[in-house]
Write an enzyme that holds these catalytic residues in place. Structure first.
Site, PDB file in Angstrom:
ATOM      1  CB  SER A  57      -0.929   0.065   1.191  1.00  0.00           C
ATOM      2  OG  SER A  57      -1.085   1.293   1.318  1.00  0.00           O
ATOM      3  CE1 TYR A  77      -3.865  -1.257   5.341  1.00  0.00           C
ATOM      4  CE2 TYR A  77      -3.449   0.805   4.710  1.00  0.00           C
ATOM      5  CZ  TYR A  77      -3.809  -0.647   4.575  1.00  0.00           C
ATOM      6  OH  TYR A  77      -3.842  -1.271   3.059  1.00  0.00           O
TER       7      TYR A  77
END
Length: 255
Positions: free
Chosen positions: A140, A153
């Site tokens: 990501s 995250y």
């Protein structure tokens, strides 16, 4: 002979789109997910629509014993895995660390980091034995930059970035390719999970600009795994044209 492609998190989003893309090409597929009913429904669709050879393998990547048992159960016809796509992952919640939810932290770290390791630990030896293979880890933009209230995250995806680099170093002697795809904003179930089922809040994330789609990422994965044997893309960061960084969006640049 068509390749054997193993995709985790195949019941929605990137994983489902990638399964369809590889099925269109006639590759053999091992598809994994926690939601067994959806997994078997996808397998049926791929078999019917593309005449694909599909093996649904339901398990939770967080469950180390289940992962090991499932992969060890593969018969000889399915153990020659050419491509592993570690796609299973999620973000849950948005909070500052001092207000963080322990359960959310565990879910993200256990899925995004330990889950990836559990699957790779069992499949990498099969690739080493064959002296070929390609591992794609879905990272990501959060693994490249940190943004407010994305702390854990982001940490999990920074770990994916580091693990990918380490794998590339450790597997190069066996001729195994290792790639990371690090997407920016993409419209899948991602935001619905992050907002814990609040679809209204999730949909607002994409207001006013065109995000990436699951098909965009599937096409990139397909391209990366279609290159000649001597060519590897180590790392690719892909974002919508309207996104310059995790927190910088320009509205209405693409229609």
């Amino acid at each position: 002979m068509k390749r054997c492609v193993f995709i985790t998190g195949a019941t929605s989003g990137f994983g489902e789109a990638m399964a369809i893309r590889y099925a269109e090409n006639g590759d053999r597929l091992i598809i994994n997910g926690r939601r067994e009913e959806r997994l078997r429904s996808l397998a049926g669709l791929l078999e019917k629509q593309y005449n694909a050879n599909v093996l649904p393998l339901p398990f939770d990547v967080r469950d180390r014993d289940a992962v090991t048992t499932a992969i060890n159960s593969l018969d000889e016809a399915w153990r020659n895995i050419d491509i592993l796509i570690n796609n299973a992952g999620l973000a849950v919640g948005l909070s500052k660390i001092q207000n963080g939810d322990y359960d959310d932290w565990d879910r993200m770290l256990d899925t995004n980091v330990k889950g990836l390791l559990n699957v790779t630990r069992n499949i990498a030896p099969l690739m080493i034995e064959n002296k070929k293979g390609h591992i794609i880890n879905i990272g990501s933009i959060a693994g490249k930059e940190v943004y407010p209230m994305g702390n854990v995250y982001c940490a999990s995806k920074h770990a994916v970035d580091a693990i990918t680099k380490a794998l590339r170093i450790e597997l190069v002697e066996y001729g195994i390719k290792v790639t990371q795809i690090a997407p920016g904003a993409a419209e899948t179930e991602f935001s619905i999970v992050r907002y814990k089922g609040d679809k209204e809040a999730a949909n607002k994330v994409y207001d006013g600009y065109t995000p990436l789609s699951a098909n965009d990422i599937a096409e990139i994965a397909w391209f990366i795994t279609s290159l000649p044997p001597h060519v590897n893309i180590n790392d690719i960061v892909v974002m919508p044209t309207a996104q310059a960084s995790p927190m910088v969006m320009q509205k209405d640049t693409v229609t």
